[in-house]
Structures are given as structure tokens and as C-alpha cells.
Scaffold this motif. Structure first.
Motif, PDB file in Angstrom:
ATOM      1  N   VAL A  54       0.836  -1.206   0.000  1.00 26.71           N
ATOM      2  CA  VAL A  54       0.000   0.000   0.000  1.00 26.71           C
ATOM      3  C   VAL A  54       0.870   1.255   0.000  1.00 26.71           C
ATOM      4  CG1 VAL A  54      -1.982  -1.102   1.064  1.00 26.71           C
ATOM      5  CG2 VAL A  54      -0.230  -0.095   2.528  1.00 26.71           C
ATOM      6  N   GLY A  55       2.106   1.120  -0.454  1.00 31.70           N
ATOM      7  CA  GLY A  55       2.977   2.276  -0.598  1.00 31.70           C
ATOM      8  C   GLY A  55       4.372   2.013  -0.063  1.00 31.70           C
ATOM      9  N   VAL A  56       5.327   2.726  -0.612  1.00 32.87           N
ATOM     10  CA  VAL A  56       6.713   2.597  -0.163  1.00 32.87           C
ATOM     11  C   VAL A  56       6.799   2.946   1.324  1.00 32.87           C
ATOM     12  CG1 VAL A  56       9.052   3.491  -0.410  1.00 32.87           C
ATOM     13  CG2 VAL A  56       7.619   3.136  -2.439  1.00 32.87           C
ATOM     14  N   GLY A  57       7.385   2.045   2.103  1.00 32.34           N
ATOM     15  CA  GLY A  57       7.553   2.287   3.517  1.00 32.34           C
ATOM     16  C   GLY A  57       6.365   1.923   4.385  1.00 32.34           C
ATOM     17  N   SER A  58       5.308   1.397   3.773  1.00 33.62           N
ATOM     18  CA  SER A  58       4.164   0.947   4.573  1.00 33.62           C
ATOM     19  C   SER A  58       4.561  -0.301   5.358  1.00 33.62           C
ATOM     20  CB  SER A  58       2.974   0.641   3.658  1.00 33.62           C
ATOM     21  OG  SER A  58       3.312  -0.389   2.735  1.00 33.62           O
ATOM     22  N   ALA A  59       3.771  -0.638   6.367  1.00 33.66           N
ATOM     23  CA  ALA A  59       4.079  -1.809   7.188  1.00 33.66           C
ATOM     24  C   ALA A  59       4.095  -3.078   6.341  1.00 33.66           C
ATOM     25  CB  ALA A  59       3.065  -1.938   8.322  1.00 33.66           C
ATOM     26  N   VAL A  60       3.191  -3.177   5.369  1.00 33.54           N
ATOM     27  CA  VAL A  60       3.154  -4.378   4.530  1.00 33.54           C
ATOM     28  C   VAL A  60       4.355  -4.426   3.582  1.00 33.54           C
ATOM     29  CG1 VAL A  60       0.661  -4.665   4.695  1.00 33.54           C
ATOM     30  CG2 VAL A  60       1.585  -3.271   2.851  1.00 33.54           C
ATOM     31  N   HIS A  61       4.838  -3.268   3.164  1.00 32.84           N
ATOM     32  CA  HIS A  61       6.054  -3.217   2.351  1.00 32.84           C
ATOM     33  C   HIS A  61       7.252  -3.701   3.177  1.00 32.84           C
ATOM     34  CE1 HIS A  61       9.363  -0.615   0.294  1.00 32.84           C
ATOM     35  NE2 HIS A  61       9.378  -1.855  -0.167  1.00 32.84           N
ATOM     36  N   ILE A  62       7.357  -3.222   4.417  1.00 31.86           N
ATOM     37  CA  ILE A  62       8.460  -3.628   5.288  1.00 31.86           C
ATOM     38  C   ILE A  62       8.428  -5.136   5.533  1.00 31.86           C
ATOM     39  CG2 ILE A  62       9.378  -3.443   7.634  1.00 31.86           C
ATOM     40  CD1 ILE A  62      10.088  -1.082   5.857  1.00 31.86           C
ATOM     41  N   SER A  63       7.245  -5.692   5.767  1.00 30.99           N
ATOM     42  CA  SER A  63       7.130  -7.140   5.989  1.00 30.99           C
ATOM     43  C   SER A  63       7.627  -7.918   4.783  1.00 30.99           C
ATOM     44  CB  SER A  63       5.676  -7.520   6.292  1.00 30.99           C
ATOM     45  OG  SER A  63       5.276  -7.017   7.534  1.00 30.99           O
ATOM     46  N   ALA A  64       7.234  -7.472   3.592  1.00 29.28           N
ATOM     47  CA  ALA A  64       7.666  -8.156   2.369  1.00 29.28           C
ATOM     48  C   ALA A  64       9.177  -8.056   2.177  1.00 29.28           C
ATOM     49  CB  ALA A  64       6.925  -7.574   1.164  1.00 29.28           C
ATOM     50  N   GLU A  65       9.735  -6.891   2.461  1.00 29.37           N
ATOM     51  CA  GLU A  65      11.171  -6.707   2.285  1.00 29.37           C
ATOM     52  C   GLU A  65      11.968  -7.530   3.305  1.00 29.37           C
ATOM     53  OE1 GLU A  65      12.560  -5.518  -0.179  1.00 29.37           O
ATOM     54  OE2 GLU A  65      11.383  -3.878  -1.033  1.00 29.37           O
ATOM     55  N   LYS A  66      11.481  -7.616   4.530  1.00 27.71           N
ATOM     56  CA  LYS A  66      12.165  -8.428   5.532  1.00 27.71           C
ATOM     57  C   LYS A  66      12.167  -9.895   5.115  1.00 27.71           C
ATOM     58  CE  LYS A  66      12.113  -7.504   9.923  1.00 27.71           C
ATOM     59  NZ  LYS A  66      11.715  -7.241  11.325  1.00 27.71           N
ATOM     60  N   PHE A  67      11.049 -10.343   4.578  1.00 22.79           N
ATOM     61  CA  PHE A  67      10.940 -11.717   4.074  1.00 22.79           C
ATOM     62  C   PHE A  67      11.901 -11.929   2.914  1.00 22.79           C
ATOM     63  CE2 PHE A  67       8.679 -14.304   0.766  1.00 22.79           C
ATOM     64  CZ  PHE A  67       8.856 -15.554   1.350  1.00 22.79           C
TER      65      PHE A  67
END
Length: 319
Positions: free
Chosen positions: A158-171
């Protein structure tokens, strides 16, 4: 100055001090405005609304909830941070509050200094969902394909730096594979493209993902937390699939301007604890995969400060 005038001035000063302090003890005396800096229908909208609906009666006042979108949530967050610290302007925010400083280093407010935590409403996992037509049955299946295809694999947020973006990047970083990030304006748009098979995966908030999973519209491969979700007992946790560095958890909490009197913060916190202890509130949160976590204000302030530092470091590794 004669003795009578002098004592009159002293008495007047004491009286004015008493009147000035009075709002702290009798708060609230009028409606409270709660800002949600995200669009309607998101997890960060649904959860606070459930909470505020019950918090108002507990405080004996109406809480008016407004959705105000803009600047990744920073515009309205700044408005509340700079608002009169009287307990009548409050903010509902998510883990994204601790991510924004990593994306926008020149924010007009300081997350740790200009806002004070009141209470954490709850926390929940992000759930990695995929289109039901994809062949992957497990995370291992997905990773074999992802490492072979490289950046052909894509994921939504839902956007760069969103919580869901961070979760995906950590994965992604924990599993060591490449993928193309596709940011959207909001959750409904991401879901539409997951259902349409146009993106490969999405770390979706539990509140949104659970109905889709239960109805068989998408498939869940892993939850982002250390342990399995009670609502998805058959879906492994990030730790179980061998990716402990990929663990992430989303939270939603309530904040006020930092100079808000401690009496008001404590009164709001205590009322929130009572709300979260109610069986009907716990049932409502459980239904959408959220676990009540009535964290103390100081502990939550410390958590936010710690996550701000961690997210700045994480995003240094994101292309």
C-alpha cells in the motif's frame, strides 16, 4: 502595595492556577476528535473504529473519527503532533508510524519527541497471500521459483515504507531472493490485483486477509510472526520456515501530542485497558486476527523509538 492588595494578588494567582489545572482532572468535557491518517476499510481504520466506539462511553464522551489521507500519513500525524495538548485531538496509527522517518528524513515532526503513546490496541501478523491459481503450495515451492525467476516475481504493497512493504522486504532479504515491488494507493487495489492474478504475493493485514482465505479466494503461505496465528493454525510462522530474520508484526495504537498532561494520558490509558478487557471487544478483535495488547505508555514509547532505528537500518538495504 498594602497588605490587603498583596494577599488579594496571591489569592488570585492560586485561584487561576487551580482553574488552569482543572481541565486535567475533569477531562473530558466535550467531544474528542480522533484522526486516522489512512483510508476507510484498511486495518488501521477498522481496528481503531471498533476501539473508539467503546472507548467513548467508557470516558463519558463522544469520539468523532476522521480519515485524513496524505503524505503517507505524515500530514495528519503532524497536525495532531502540533495540536493543542489538551486530550481532545488524538491519533490512531500503526507500525507505519515507526517506518515513516526512514522514508522521509525531513519530517516536520519528531516521532519520538512530539508524540506520546497512550495505549496499544493490538497486534497482528501480516499474512503472505498469493493468487489461488499460482502453483506454490509452500514457502519452499515459492522460493525455488522466485530464485529461478529473479525480478520477474513481483509483490504489492500500500505504498513505499508501509508496514506491509516492510514485511515483504524483511521476508525477501531473509530468504535472499529478488522481486519487483509494486506500490498501490491502497489495500483494495492490491487485493483486486491479487484476485486477478496480476501480482504474485502480498503481505496482507490479517483483518483483510482472513475473510479472503476462509472463502478460498486466495492462498496463505506463511504468517509474518514468530508463532502461528490462532486463526490460521495450518499456516506456518516465519520462524517455522527457517526465516527468523523475516519476522515482523503489525500493531495499532493511540497517540497524543507529547505535552498532553500525564493525568489525561493515564485516564485515557486506564479507560482503554477496561475496553480491551471486555469479552465483546476481545471477540471483535479475534474475529479479524488481532490480539489485544494493552501496553503501558512508556513501554510503547520505547518500542516506537526502537523500531524507528531498526527501520532506518533495514531500508538502507532496500533498492
Amino acid at each position: 502595595m498594602n497588605k490587603f492588595v498583596r494577599w488579594s494578588c496571591v489569592f488570585a494567582g492560586v485561584l487561576l492556577s487551580s482553574v488552569a489545572a482543572q481541565p486535567d482532572t475533569i477531562w473530558p468535557t466535550r467531544l474528542i476528535k480522533a484522526t486516522i491518517p489512512f483510508g476507510p476499510g484498511s486495518a488501521t481504520d477498522v481496528v481503531p473504529r471498533i476501539f473508539f466506539e467503546r472507548l467513548g462511553p467508557e470516558l463519558g464522551q463522544t469520539i468523532v473519527v476522521e480519515n485524513r489521507v496524505g503524505g503517507g500519513g505524515s500530514i495528519r500525524t503532524n497536525a495532531v503532533a502540533k495540536a493543542e495538548p489538551d486530550g481532545y485531538s488524538i491519533l490512531a496509527h500503526s507500525s507505519a508510524l515507526a517506518i515513516t522517518p526512514a522514508i522521509f528524513p525531513n519530517l516536520p515532526y519528531d516521532t519520538s519527541k512530539d508524540l506520546s503513546s497512550v495505549i496499544m490496541i493490538g497486534s497482528s501478523p501480516q499474512i503472505m497471500i498469493i493468487p489461488k491459481e499460482r502453483p506454490w503450495k509452500t514457502v519452499d515451492d515459492f522460493l525455488k521459483d522466485a530464485k529461478a525467476k529473479g525480478s520477474q516475481i513481483n509483490f504489492g504493497s500500500v505504498g513505499v515504507g508501509s508496514a506491509v512493504h516492510i514485511s515483504a522486504e524483511k521476508f525477501r532479504l531473509a530468504a535472499n531472493f529478488e522481486a519487483t515491488h509494486v506500490p498501490y494507493r491502497g489495500g483494495p487495489e492490491v487485493i483486486a490485483d491479487i484476485l486477478g492474478g496480476r501480482i504474485d504475493f502480498y503481505f496482507c493485514p490479517a483483518a483483510t486477509a482472513l475473510p479472503l482465505i476462509r472463502e478460498g479466494q486466495v492462498r496463505a503461505l506463511v504468517v509474518s510472526t514468530d508463532k502461528r496465528s490462532n486463526e490460521l493454525p495450518d499456516v506456518p510462522s516465519m520462524t517455522e520456515v527457517g526465516l527468523k530474520d523475516g519476522v515482523s508484526e503489525s500493531w495499532i495504537g493511540v497517540f497524543v501530542p507529547s505535552k498532553t498532561p500525564r493525568e489525561i494520558v493515564d485516564k485515557m490509558h486506564d479507560a482503554g485497558v477496561k475496553v480491551l478487557a471486555k469479552p465483546e471487544m476481545q471477540a471483535a478483535l479475534k474475529k479479524i486476527g488481532v490480539e489485544p495488547v494493552p501496553m503501558q505508555p512508556k513501554a510503547m514509547d520505547d518500542l516506537v523509538a526502537k523500531e524507528v532505528v531498526a527501520n532506518i537500518e533495514l531500508l538502507k538495504n532496500v533498492k
